[in-house]
Design an enzyme around this catalytic site. Structure first.
Site, short mmCIF file in Angstrom:
data_model
loop_
_atom_site.label_atom_id
_atom_site.label_comp_id
_atom_site.label_asym_id
_atom_site.label_seq_id
_atom_site.Cartn_x
_atom_site.Cartn_y
_atom_site.Cartn_z
CG HIS A 32 11.06 -29.88 16.43
ND1 HIS A 32 12.23 -30.61 16.48
CD2 HIS A 32 10.07 -30.77 16.21
CE1 HIS A 32 11.96 -31.89 16.29
NE2 HIS A 32 10.65 -32.01 16.14
CD GLU A 59 6.77 -30.62 18.19
OE1 GLU A 59 6.32 -31.65 17.68
OE2 GLU A 59 7.80 -30.62 18.91
CG ASP A 61 7.22 -34.79 20.49
OD1 ASP A 61 6.70 -34.92 19.38
OD2 ASP A 61 8.30 -34.17 20.67
CG HIS A 74 10.88 -36.85 20.18
ND1 HIS A 74 11.70 -37.88 19.76
CD2 HIS A 74 10.13 -36.51 19.11
CE1 HIS A 74 11.46 -38.13 18.49
NE2 HIS A 74 10.52 -37.32 18.06
CD GLU A 153 4.33 -36.12 16.99
OE1 GLU A 153 5.23 -35.26 16.94
OE2 GLU A 153 4.45 -37.26 16.52
O1 G3P Z 1 5.83 -33.07 15.12
C1 G3P Z 1 6.50 -32.73 13.95
C2 G3P Z 1 7.77 -33.34 14.08
O2 G3P Z 1 8.15 -33.06 15.40
C3 G3P Z 1 7.64 -34.81 13.87
O3 G3P Z 1 8.78 -35.41 14.14
O4 G3P Z 1 9.86 -37.06 15.50
O5 G3P Z 1 10.41 -34.67 15.81
O6 G3P Z 1 8.24 -35.56 16.61
P1 G3P Z 1 9.34 -35.68 15.59
CA CA Z 2 6.84 -33.79 17.32
#
Ligand code: G3P
Ligand code: CA
Length: 346
Positions: A32, A59, A61, A74, A153
């Site tokens: 993450h 992962e 954003d 993010h 994402e």
């Molecule tokens: O993308 C899964 C998780 O990362 C969603 O929450 O706010 O950390 O992007 P966030």
């Molecule tokens: Ca995310």
């Protein structure tokens, strides 16, 4: 609660087979924002470390600069994770889309981490730079012994018209669309899910799940602001879908949008910023599996939470501590996080 019943159970083996057919490891280790417990989120050391530990996915954003470059950030704004307040005080609260790439690249995206987490601080984290999507791809491709995928994402996608098609073009140009299971796309936004599916029908997609207004309707009918609660994690821990049918409605949306799974939130045993509503109760996972949907939960870091989520039947975990999750799954890296960071000069 509603009375919707789960007709029959789906075996863990059937779910695992579906994931593997798609090229998705099961269980999947999703780093993450990189190895963001050990290094500043979404920066070079965070992604290098996640890759070298052996995470299945990096992962990120996805957002877009004013001059049209895809970047990994993010938050909607830059204040938490950079020195924007000092460098561009008049734009402290401006969205990422208000900055050119050159302006973003002038920011220090590492020193905040040293201040927030002194026990994990490293002088070498100072002046880390925000990364473009291409730079994250370079990192993913950079270790011949490791081959992590990308778990991308679309963040605040309504701020970025056309970002889904632009992402398709970049992934295609980099040769990542011909690699089954190596890219997973994720979004909270049902419209963006549809656009991702239109642009990249063959790429696995995950609909992220959240309890709150505009998402899964909460039984409480309240938002955090309306609740008067001070502790966000305590508020979210009490939140539940209005009923089983409401949860199922979002599974319908995932299926109709072309998703192969969902990304539900979870409560963390230690609470804190990333602790949300518990959407991985066994009945929820069972219902998802009945619908042929994989379940990748966000965001767990503690061994007891890994154990609980695994027992509840999830197929993968977003974690800030990829090393700890790999150890939990019996896939430990040969070197510690500290050794790997040192090896990269941090
Ligand atoms: O993308 C899964 C998780 O990362 C969603 O929450 O706010 O950390 O992007 P966030
Ligand atoms: Ca995310």
């Amino acid at each position: 609660m509603g009375t919707l019943l789960v007709a029959s159970s789906v075996s863990a083996e059937e779910v695992r087979s579906r994931a593997l057919r798609l090229g998705i490891p099961d269980p999947a280790v999703i780093a993450h924002r990189g190895a963001s417990h050990d290094a500043p989120e979404s920066t070079l050391p965070a992604y290098l470390l996640a890759r070298d530990l052996g995470a299945d996915y990096l992962e990120l954003d996805l957002q877009r600069t004013r001059d049209g470059v895809l970047v990994a950030v993010h938050d909607d704004t830059l204040a938490r994770t950079s020195d924007v307040a000092e460098r561009y005080p008049e734009r402290r609260d401006s969205p990422v889309s208000a900055f050119t790439l050159a302006e973003l690249k002038a920011l220090d995206a590492g020193s905040w981490f040293n201040q927030a987490y002194p026990a994990r601080a490293r002088a070498s984290f100072e002046k880390l730079r925000i990364l473009t999507l291409d730079e994250v791809i370079d990192i993913a491709e950079g270790n011949p012994e490791r081959d992590p995928g990308l778990y991308i994402e679309t963040k605040v996608p309504d701020q970025f018209p056309g970002i889904e098609a632009q992402l398709q073009a970049r992934l295609d140009a980099r040769g990542w669309l011909d690699r089954p299971g190596k890219v997973v796309l994720q979004t909270f936004d049902r419209n963006s899910l549809g656009l991702l599916h239109k642009s990249m029908p063959q790429v696995p997609k995950i609909l992220l799940l959240w309890v709150g207004k505009g998402a899964i309707e909460p039984a409480s009918g309240q938002s955090f602001a309306e609740s008067g609660e001070l502790d966000k994690a305590a508020f979210y821990a009490r939140q539940q879908p209005r009923d089983h049918a409401e949860f199922n409605r979002w599974l319908d949306a995932a299926v109709q949008g072309g998703a192969i799974g969902t990304g539900p939130s979870a409560a963390r045993s230690g609470g804190g910023e990333q602790s949300y509503a518990d959407l991985i109760q066994p009945w929820m996972n069972q219902l998802s599996h009945e619908r042929d949907l994989l379940v990748h939960v966000y965001t767990l870091d503690a061994p007891e939470d890994f154990t609980k989520a695994t027992a509840a039947g999830v197929d993968g975990i977003f974690t800030n501590r990829a090393g700890a999750l790999l150890r939990h799954y019996g896939r430990p890296a040969a070197h510690s996080e500290a050794q790997l960071l040192r090896g990269h000069g941090y």
